[in-house]
Design a protein around this motif. Structure first.
Motif, PDB file in Angstrom:
ATOM      1  N   ASN A  29       0.860  -1.176   0.000  1.00 40.51           N
ATOM      2  CA  ASN A  29       0.000   0.000   0.000  1.00 40.51           C
ATOM      3  C   ASN A  29       0.896   1.225   0.000  1.00 40.51           C
ATOM      4  N   PHE A  30       0.367   2.344  -0.468  1.00 39.19           N
ATOM      5  CA  PHE A  30       1.148   3.574  -0.553  1.00 39.19           C
ATOM      6  C   PHE A  30       0.329   4.738  -0.028  1.00 39.19           C
ATOM      7  N   ALA A  31       0.958   5.586   0.752  1.00 39.50           N
ATOM      8  CA  ALA A  31       0.350   6.846   1.199  1.00 39.50           C
ATOM      9  C   ALA A  31       1.352   7.946   0.917  1.00 39.50           C
ATOM     10  N   GLY A  32       0.898   9.010   0.234  1.00 40.59           N
ATOM     11  CA  GLY A  32       1.860  10.053  -0.083  1.00 40.59           C
ATOM     12  C   GLY A  32       1.282  11.220  -0.826  1.00 40.59           C
ATOM     13  N   ALA A  33       2.145  11.846  -1.635  1.00 40.52           N
ATOM     14  CA  ALA A  33       1.818  13.094  -2.314  1.00 40.52           C
ATOM     15  C   ALA A  33       2.537  13.174  -3.648  1.00 40.52           C
ATOM     16  N   VAL A  34       2.046  14.080  -4.504  1.00 44.07           N
ATOM     17  CA  VAL A  34       2.715  14.408  -5.751  1.00 44.07           C
ATOM     18  C   VAL A  34       3.006  15.904  -5.743  1.00 44.07           C
ATOM     19  N   PHE A  35       4.242  16.257  -6.075  1.00 43.70           N
ATOM     20  CA  PHE A  35       4.664  17.650  -6.172  1.00 43.70           C
ATOM     21  C   PHE A  35       4.939  17.973  -7.633  1.00 43.70           C
ATOM     22  N   ILE A  36       4.536  19.165  -8.055  1.00 40.65           N
ATOM     23  CA  ILE A  36       4.700  19.603  -9.433  1.00 40.65           C
ATOM     24  C   ILE A  36       5.468  20.919  -9.410  1.00 40.65           C
ATOM     25  N   SER A  37       6.527  20.995 -10.199  1.00 41.89           N
ATOM     26  CA  SER A  37       7.337  22.204 -10.264  1.00 41.89           C
ATOM     27  C   SER A  37       7.403  22.695 -11.706  1.00 41.89           C
ATOM     28  N   ASN A  38       7.060  23.953 -11.907  1.00 34.06           N
ATOM     29  CA  ASN A  38       7.159  24.568 -13.227  1.00 34.06           C
ATOM     30  C   ASN A  38       8.522  25.247 -13.319  1.00 34.06           C
ATOM     31  N   ARG A  39       9.388  24.718 -14.169  1.00 30.60           N
ATOM     32  CA  ARG A  39      10.757  25.200 -14.273  1.00 30.60           C
ATOM     33  C   ARG A  39      10.905  26.383 -15.231  1.00 30.60           C
ATOM     34  N   SER A  40       9.815  26.853 -15.813  1.00 33.29           N
ATOM     35  CA  SER A  40       9.905  27.997 -16.719  1.00 33.29           C
ATOM     36  C   SER A  40       9.117  29.169 -16.143  1.00 33.29           C
ATOM     37  N   ALA A  41       9.238  30.311 -16.796  1.00 32.11           N
ATOM     38  CA  ALA A  41       8.496  31.500 -16.368  1.00 32.11           C
ATOM     39  C   ALA A  41       7.110  31.570 -17.003  1.00 32.11           C
ATOM     40  N   THR A  74       5.373  26.006  -7.635  1.00 34.76           N
ATOM     41  CA  THR A  74       5.246  24.604  -7.247  1.00 34.76           C
ATOM     42  C   THR A  74       3.842  24.373  -6.706  1.00 34.76           C
ATOM     43  N   ALA A  75       3.282  23.219  -7.020  1.00 37.70           N
ATOM     44  CA  ALA A  75       1.971  22.817  -6.510  1.00 37.70           C
ATOM     45  C   ALA A  75       2.115  21.423  -5.914  1.00 37.70           C
ATOM     46  N   SER A  76       1.131  21.027  -5.101  1.00 35.95           N
ATOM     47  CA  SER A  76       1.182  19.680  -4.524  1.00 35.95           C
ATOM     48  C   SER A  76      -0.223  19.117  -4.363  1.00 35.95           C
ATOM     49  N   PHE A  77      -0.295  17.790  -4.403  1.00 31.10           N
ATOM     50  CA  PHE A  77      -1.518  17.047  -4.125  1.00 31.10           C
ATOM     51  C   PHE A  77      -1.162  16.029  -3.060  1.00 31.10           C
ATOM     52  N   THR A  78      -1.750  16.179  -1.870  1.00 29.55           N
ATOM     53  CA  THR A  78      -1.434  15.306  -0.749  1.00 29.55           C
ATOM     54  C   THR A  78      -2.618  14.389  -0.450  1.00 29.55           C
ATOM     55  N   GLY A  79      -2.389  13.470   0.450  1.00 31.10           N
ATOM     56  CA  GLY A  79      -3.471  12.600   0.885  1.00 31.10           C
ATOM     57  C   GLY A  79      -3.744  11.438  -0.050  1.00 31.10           C
ATOM     58  N   LEU A  80      -2.805  11.106  -0.908  1.00 27.51           N
ATOM     59  CA  LEU A  80      -3.004   9.973  -1.804  1.00 27.51           C
ATOM     60  C   LEU A  80      -2.918   8.665  -1.026  1.00 27.51           C
ATOM     61  N   ALA A  81      -3.826   7.757  -1.296  1.00 23.64           N
ATOM     62  CA  ALA A  81      -3.833   6.432  -0.668  1.00 23.64           C
ATOM     63  C   ALA A  81      -4.097   5.412  -1.765  1.00 23.64           C
ATOM     64  N   SER A  98       8.235  19.310 -13.737  1.00 25.32           N
ATOM     65  CA  SER A  98       8.819  18.151 -13.075  1.00 25.32           C
ATOM     66  C   SER A  98       7.815  17.653 -12.042  1.00 25.32           C
ATOM     67  N   PHE A  99       7.608  16.338 -12.009  1.00 27.20           N
ATOM     68  CA  PHE A  99       6.700  15.695 -11.069  1.00 27.20           C
ATOM     69  C   PHE A  99       7.513  14.793 -10.143  1.00 27.20           C
ATOM     70  N   THR A 100       7.198  14.836  -8.853  1.00 27.74           N
ATOM     71  CA  THR A 100       7.835  13.957  -7.876  1.00 27.74           C
ATOM     72  C   THR A 100       6.758  13.355  -6.976  1.00 27.74           C
ATOM     73  N   ALA A 101       6.778  12.035  -6.864  1.00 27.77           N
ATOM     74  CA  ALA A 101       5.885  11.341  -5.927  1.00 27.77           C
ATOM     75  C   ALA A 101       6.709  10.923  -4.719  1.00 27.77           C
ATOM     76  N   THR A 102       6.224  11.282  -3.526  1.00 23.40           N
ATOM     77  CA  THR A 102       6.888  10.907  -2.287  1.00 23.40           C
ATOM     78  C   THR A 102       5.860  10.279  -1.359  1.00 23.40           C
ATOM     79  N   GLY A 103       6.337   9.407  -0.482  1.00 25.56           N
ATOM     80  CA  GLY A 103       5.423   8.803   0.472  1.00 25.56           C
ATOM     81  C   GLY A 103       6.005   7.598   1.137  1.00 25.56           C
ATOM     82  N   VAL A 104       5.123   6.780   1.660  1.00 27.72           N
ATOM     83  CA  VAL A 104       5.497   5.592   2.415  1.00 27.72           C
ATOM     84  C   VAL A 104       4.863   4.375   1.754  1.00 27.72           C
ATOM     85  N   GLU A 105       5.677   3.369   1.497  1.00 32.01           N
ATOM     86  CA  GLU A 105       5.175   2.076   1.014  1.00 32.01           C
ATOM     87  C   GLU A 105       5.076   1.151   2.213  1.00 32.01           C
TER      88      GLU A 105
END
Length: 107
Positions: A29-41, A74-81, A98-105
């Motif tokens: 199972n996974f619980a976590g978030a996705v972070f989005i970063s816009n590297r341009s102006a 930067t934006a984020s979506f948390t609470g993913l299960a 750029s997208f990064t998923a972080t969390g706990v497996e």
């Protein structure tokens, strides 16, 4: 043993291309978030979909659809299960996100 917070997926997808960011491993199972970063102006948009059991893309999978993100922000979506074999997919209108998923497996 304690489960550890970690980066489970990162992507800089091609413009206008739905891309797998992370697939939950079997028996996990996974619980976590996705972070989005816009590297341009330049303002652009993104999408995030959660596909149960890795199902083919469908409109009901989207938790974010054509969401605007300002330049250099930067934006984020948390609470993913998620459960085993679920997939997180991402899409960027421009190839400047750029997208990064972080969390706990948890097994």
């Amino acid at each position: 043993m304690a489960d550890t917070l970690k980066v489970v997926g990162q992507s800089n997808p091609l413009a206008a291309t739905l891309t797998d960011l992370y697939t939950v491993p079997a028996s996990t199972n996974f619980a976590g978030a996705v972070f989005i970063s816009n590297r341009s102006a330049v303002l652009t948009t993104f999408r995030i979909a959660v596909a149960p059991a890795g199902a083919a893309d469908a409109l009901q999978h989207y938790i974010a659809y054509d969401v605007s993100i300002d330049g250099n922000e930067t934006a984020s979506f948390t609470g993913l299960a998620l459960t085993a074999t679920d997939k997180i997919r991402v899409y960027a209108t421009l190839a400047t996100l750029s997208f990064t998923a972080t969390g706990v497996e948890v097994t």
